[in-house]
Scaffold this motif. Structure first.
Motif, PDB file in Angstrom:
ATOM      1  N   PHE A  90       0.877  -1.116  -0.155  1.00  0.00           N
ATOM      2  CA  PHE A  90       0.163  -0.011   0.099  1.00  0.00           C
ATOM      3  C   PHE A  90       0.739   1.119   0.131  1.00  0.00           C
ATOM      4  N   TRP A  91       1.676   1.359   0.836  1.00  0.00           N
ATOM      5  CA  TRP A  91       2.656   2.511   1.056  1.00  0.00           C
ATOM      6  C   TRP A  91       3.634   2.744  -0.156  1.00  0.00           C
ATOM      7  N   MET A  92       4.060   1.484  -0.759  1.00  0.00           N
ATOM      8  CA  MET A  92       4.658   1.713  -1.977  1.00  0.00           C
ATOM      9  C   MET A  92       3.798   2.259  -3.114  1.00  0.00           C
ATOM     10  N   ILE A  93       2.797   1.957  -3.373  1.00  0.00           N
ATOM     11  CA  ILE A  93       1.878   2.167  -4.260  1.00  0.00           C
ATOM     12  C   ILE A  93       1.643   3.823  -4.176  1.00  0.00           C
ATOM     13  N   LEU A  94       1.623   3.917  -2.757  1.00  0.00           N
ATOM     14  CA  LEU A  94       1.006   5.466  -2.610  1.00  0.00           C
ATOM     15  C   LEU A  94       2.270   6.408  -2.805  1.00  0.00           C
ATOM     16  N   MET A  95       3.389   6.087  -2.239  1.00  0.00           N
ATOM     17  CA  MET A  95       4.547   6.948  -2.690  1.00  0.00           C
ATOM     18  C   MET A  95       5.095   6.981  -4.119  1.00  0.00           C
TER      19      MET A  95
ATOM     20  N   GLY B  80      -8.971   9.908 -10.910  1.00  0.00           N
ATOM     21  CA  GLY B  80      -8.871   9.077  -9.878  1.00  0.00           C
ATOM     22  C   GLY B  80      -9.624   7.727 -10.191  1.00  0.00           C
ATOM     23  N   ALA B  81     -11.006   8.179 -10.620  1.00  0.00           N
ATOM     24  CA  ALA B  81     -11.861   7.150 -10.832  1.00  0.00           C
ATOM     25  C   ALA B  81     -11.270   5.843 -12.002  1.00  0.00           C
ATOM     26  N   ALA B  82     -10.772   6.587 -13.007  1.00  0.00           N
ATOM     27  CA  ALA B  82     -10.245   5.921 -13.790  1.00  0.00           C
ATOM     28  C   ALA B  82      -9.126   4.838 -13.518  1.00  0.00           C
ATOM     29  N   GLY B  83      -8.242   5.752 -12.803  1.00  0.00           N
ATOM     30  CA  GLY B  83      -6.876   5.111 -12.177  1.00  0.00           C
ATOM     31  C   GLY B  83      -7.716   3.865 -11.248  1.00  0.00           C
ATOM     32  N   LEU B  84      -8.698   3.929 -10.689  1.00  0.00           N
ATOM     33  CA  LEU B  84      -8.877   2.999  -9.808  1.00  0.00           C
ATOM     34  C   LEU B  84      -9.496   1.583 -10.539  1.00  0.00           C
ATOM     35  N   ILE B  85     -10.204   2.014 -11.696  1.00  0.00           N
ATOM     36  CA  ILE B  85     -10.688   1.036 -12.599  1.00  0.00           C
ATOM     37  C   ILE B  85      -9.468   0.196 -13.232  1.00  0.00           C
TER      38      ILE B  85
ATOM     39  N   ALA C  43      -5.529  -3.399  -0.803  1.00  0.00           N
ATOM     40  CA  ALA C  43      -4.247  -2.424  -0.389  1.00  0.00           C
ATOM     41  C   ALA C  43      -3.878  -1.695  -1.514  1.00  0.00           C
ATOM     42  N   VAL C  44      -3.841  -2.452  -2.871  1.00  0.00           N
ATOM     43  CA  VAL C  44      -3.454  -1.647  -3.872  1.00  0.00           C
ATOM     44  C   VAL C  44      -4.505  -0.456  -4.306  1.00  0.00           C
ATOM     45  N   LEU C  45      -5.772  -0.836  -4.341  1.00  0.00           N
ATOM     46  CA  LEU C  45      -6.717   0.016  -4.619  1.00  0.00           C
ATOM     47  C   LEU C  45      -7.006   1.117  -3.623  1.00  0.00           C
ATOM     48  N   LEU C  46      -6.654   0.730  -2.403  1.00  0.00           N
ATOM     49  CA  LEU C  46      -6.616   1.890  -1.411  1.00  0.00           C
ATOM     50  C   LEU C  46      -5.522   2.708  -1.720  1.00  0.00           C
ATOM     51  N   GLY C  47      -4.370   2.093  -1.931  1.00  0.00           N
ATOM     52  CA  GLY C  47      -3.050   3.261  -2.371  1.00  0.00           C
ATOM     53  C   GLY C  47      -3.465   4.193  -3.660  1.00  0.00           C
ATOM     54  N   VAL C  48      -3.995   3.513  -4.458  1.00  0.00           N
ATOM     55  CA  VAL C  48      -4.348   4.482  -5.535  1.00  0.00           C
ATOM     56  C   VAL C  48      -5.435   5.442  -5.281  1.00  0.00           C
ATOM     57  N   GLY C  49      -6.609   4.959  -4.408  1.00  0.00           N
ATOM     58  CA  GLY C  49      -7.663   5.867  -4.025  1.00  0.00           C
ATOM     59  C   GLY C  49      -7.028   7.287  -3.256  1.00  0.00           C
TER      60      GLY C  49
END
Lengths: 419, 366
Positions: free
Chosen positions: B9-14, B44-49, B215-221
């Motif tokens: 999660f942190w990796m994706i976020l950073m 953000g929405a597109a990124g999540l999809i 975790a990944v979706l949360l990171g992108v979100g």
């Protein structure tokens, strides 16, 4: 072992070549202020206000003249623009010019009249310059005049003007940024204006340690630029607050008006008396510290107009009028009188801006754009010609919350006053 | 080499925040002006999809990386061929990030330091991390620095609050329109969509599955949420016109911090944390490039040796990019938005997803 040796050999060249961006403080000439003047078309005179390292070390806060030495030095050079002049200046300086602290930029009146477009680019582009830069126009003078003047309270005139501006109720440290934003809005701009003020009364030095008033730098008000970014005119100090209040940027101001009679119906002489300046009389002073401005666009047959409501909160700080302020009704009289006076004043300044300068420095066009975008599409192209004739409905409403630490005056009898 | 879901999660976020704050804002504000924040919501929405699709695909093959399951889905040759765009993209991304990092550092701090020193030291640090620590070290660094990044960002938003003027956000929609807003969204989507590289990271997670996807979706979100705040702040500080002309508006905004005389010049903190973001992103890319290429040539075990090839190639590529000096905005538009986004982030994952679904049904029938 092998690895360690290879690593060592890889690291060594980094150490040997030294640090590329090393810049010792002792090799820097710190620029505190920067001034630009126009000599003739295409030739600018740049003035830099530099910190004198030796003087500021011993001088500390006192500054001014320390042991016969002033705390700063001004240097100037001709050039085709900012950077060109900076390079020409460098050949007279033993230290590298360091503009990282250049927070104040002065512009001579002649350059302002000619248009500031040609010099403002660098201040937004150079990574060394902070976006919190202040920018000033020197009224009836050159930037060099203003910058070479010793200012007694501070070591440096360039620092002084910034502090003066901060203390005068205007937004802090962002006049350059605001100028960029305004120039992109309805197309005109505004900058604080400075002026060189000789002492009001000349007093001679009677002994060596006297400190008579000297010629000094002061805030004049604001310089107004039209859509070509050329100087259109000035608002003086007593007109400047109108613009600040309308644009909701004013943080404090003290208003004084005349209250002569104590008639129940008439709170004082006519507004015109107080405004003309010819009538002097008994005065009331109000300190206002909370300001609010509401601008609402209104449409009358498709013609845009604005309702401007200015509100303020403050208290009475001085009362030389016959009114006895311990009576609640009298405070209302002061309020009414003050509103009348301020309203006249605001209308006068707004009219001056509309008719004389024709520049929308109140951001009224932006308000239209923001709240009536579809109507604005039709109006935008002709806004410059529409603005001078736009109808404005202005009302001022002060709310006086107190009368200081006394109600009635501490002096028992006042001329013509009631008890 | 295992990382936890939280580390992922942190990796994706950073990874998402660092470069996005630096380069995507100008492009978006220039297109969508004061409505850029709508673009960011759409992005953000597109990124999540996009991320969801990639995560879905990966969770069908939880023990395999993209390189492995692409051959499982499309057969040996098809699978090998279809990942080539990805490998190209990874090299390309590394050199571009390094170039942007160098440009930014040169502009802000080191004016005279030669390019190869700035880039070389960064590659050196990344190489060290990847070689000795692998994905585990990267995960730990992100876990350590991620929260610090959050604090610094919160401080930045808080301390610049007094500069905001909300009327700059008006008029909403009237000036722009759907097309322009969508166009503005492309730049941030193309960067948020980089989360598809989780297809390479999936098998390294301790318990790959639903939690990983979360975790990944949360990171992108969360990163698109923070970016949304960032763009709102920039527009309310500078207005659309000035904001769209500045090269790095977010960092200019940080320079405006001025509170009570002594709280100022915050930019150095933000810059430090931003550099950590870039480091994390580069390390992730360097790791998956080495690992991916090793798998592609069929020598997964010796992936570490490949770092000695990937690092110099990256260095040379970066120097080449610096010499050629294509403008960032143009690259973002012409290469990233036009090719990488539709092919690598949408096209290939979708194709793989569809083919694998068809195959699965087919198998069930038999």
């Amino acid at each position: 072992m092998y690895r360690k040796i290879t690593a060592l050999f890889l690291i060594l060249p980094l150490l040997l070549t030294g640090c590329w961006d090393r810049q010792e403080l002792n090799d820097q000439a710190i620029v505190l202020g920067w001034g630009m003047d126009l000599v003739k078309e295409g030739v600018y005179l740049a003035t830099a206000n530099l910190v004198l390292p030796l003087a500021s070390k011993s001088g500390g806060q006192q500054g001014g003249e320390q042991g016969g030495r002033s705390g700063f030095m001004t240097e100037s050079a001709y050039g085709k623009n900012n950077r060109d002049a900076e390079q020409n200046m460098q050949r007279k300086l033993s230290r590298v010019l360091f503009p990282g602290h250049r927070r104040n930029i002065f512009i001579g009146e002649k350059l302002a009249e000619h248009g500031v477009f040609s010099i403002l680019d660098e201040y937004g582009r150079s990574p060394m310059v902070r976006p919190r830069t202040n920018i000033f126009v020197v009224k009836e003078g050159t930037a060099q005049d203003a910058m070479s003047l010793a200012y007694q309270l501070e070591t440096n005139p360039a620092i002084a003007v910034q502090k003066i501006q901060e203390k005068s109720g205007a937004p802090i440290s962002r006049s350059l940024l605001d100028f960029y934003i305004m120039a992109n809005g309805t197309g005109c701009g505004i900058m604080p204006a400075l002026t060189i003020l000789p002492p009001e009364v000349k007093t001679d030095k009677k002994s060596k340690n006297d400190s008579p008033p000297q010629t000094t730098l002061g805030l004049y008000g604001a310089a107004i630029f039209n859509s070509q970014l050329k100087l259109a005119g000035y608002l003086n100090h007593n007109e400047y607050w109108v613009r600040l209040w309308i644009t909701d940027q004013l943080t404090g101001w003290i208003f004084t008006t005349i209250v002569n009679a104590i008639d129940a119906d008439k709170p004082g002489g006519a507004a015109a008396d107080a405004l003309s300046g010819a009538t002097s009389g008994q005065t009331v002073t109000v300190n206002v510290d909370t300001f609010k401005s509401r601008i609402t666009p209104v449409f009358d047959d498709g013609q845009p107009g604005f309702r401007i409501r200015l509100e303020g909160k403050g208290y009475i700080e001085e009362n030389d009028s016959p009114l006895n302020l311990s009576k609640p009704g009298n405070i209302e009289k002061v309020e009414a009188r003050m509103n009348e006076y301020l309203e006249e004043r605001v209308k006068e300044v707004v009219k001056k801006v509309q008719k004389d300068f024709k520049s929308d420095i109140f951001g009224l066009g932006d308000k239209l754009h923001q709240f009536h975008p579809y109507r604005w599409k039709k109006l935008a192209a002709e806004w410059e010609t529409t603005f001078p004739d736009v109808e404005l409905d202005i009302k001022v409403k002060l709310n006086l919350t107190g009368t200081g630490i006394t109600g009635e005056s501490l002096l028992p009898n006042r001329e013509g006053g009631d008890k | 080499m295992k990382i936890s879901n939280r580390q992922l999660f942190w990796m994706i976020l950073m990874m998402e925040i660092g470069i996005n704050l630096l380069i995507s804002m100008t492009a978006t504000i220039r297109n969508a002006r004061q409505d850029a924040w709508i673009s960011y919501i759409a992005a953000g929405a597109a990124g999540l999809i996009i991320t969801y699709a990639a995560a879905r695909l990966s969770s069908r093959y939880p023990q395999q990386t993209l390189i492995q399951y692409s051959t499982a889905i499309l057969g040996k040759w098809g699978g090998k061929l279809i990942v080539i765009p990805f490998i190209l993209q990874w090299f390309w991304v590394m050199s571009l990030i390094l170039r942007d990092e160098y440009l930014f550092i040169r502009l802000s701090v080191l004016y005279k330091t030669p390019d190869w020193v700035v880039i070389g030291t960064m590659i050196g640090v990344v190489l060290y991390t990847v070689y000795h620590g692998g994905i585990e070290a990267i995960g730990r660094v992100s876990e350590l620095w991620g929260p610090i990044l959050m604090v610094i960002l919160a401080l930045t938003f808080g301390l610049t609050f007094n500069n905001l003027n909300w009327t700059m956000l008006l008029p909403v929609y009237a000036d722009t329109g759907l097309g322009v807003i969508a166009e503005g969204a492309l730049a941030p989507v193309s960067l948020l969509g980089e989360a598809v590289l989780l297809m390479m990271l999936f098998p390294f997670v301790e318990h790959p599955g639903k939690e990983t996807r979360k975790a990944v979706l949360l990171g992108v979100g969360l990163s698109s949420f923070l970016l949304l705040f960032g763009v709102l702040w920039v527009i309310m500080t500078f207005g659309p016109a000035v904001g769209g002309r500045m090269q790095f508006p977010f960092f200019e905004m940080v320079k405006l911090v001025y509170l009570m005389e002594f709280i100022q010049n915050m930019d150095i903190f933000v810059m430090a944390v931003w550099l950590v973001c870039i480091f994390v992103k580069l390390s992730i890319y360097m790791f998956i490039t080495c690992y991916g290429v090793a798998q592609w040539i069929g020598k997964t075990r010796s992936w570490k040796k490949l770092t000695w090839a990937v690092a110099p190639v990256t260095f040379i590529l970066t120097m080449l990019v610096i010499k050629l000096n294509p403008p960032s905005g143009l690259l973002l538009k012409a290469v990233w938005v036009r090719y990488v986004l539709p092919v690598n982030m949408i096209g290939i994952p979708l194709l793989l997803l569809v083919v694998s679904s068809v195959r699965r049904k087919h198998r069930q029938k038999i």
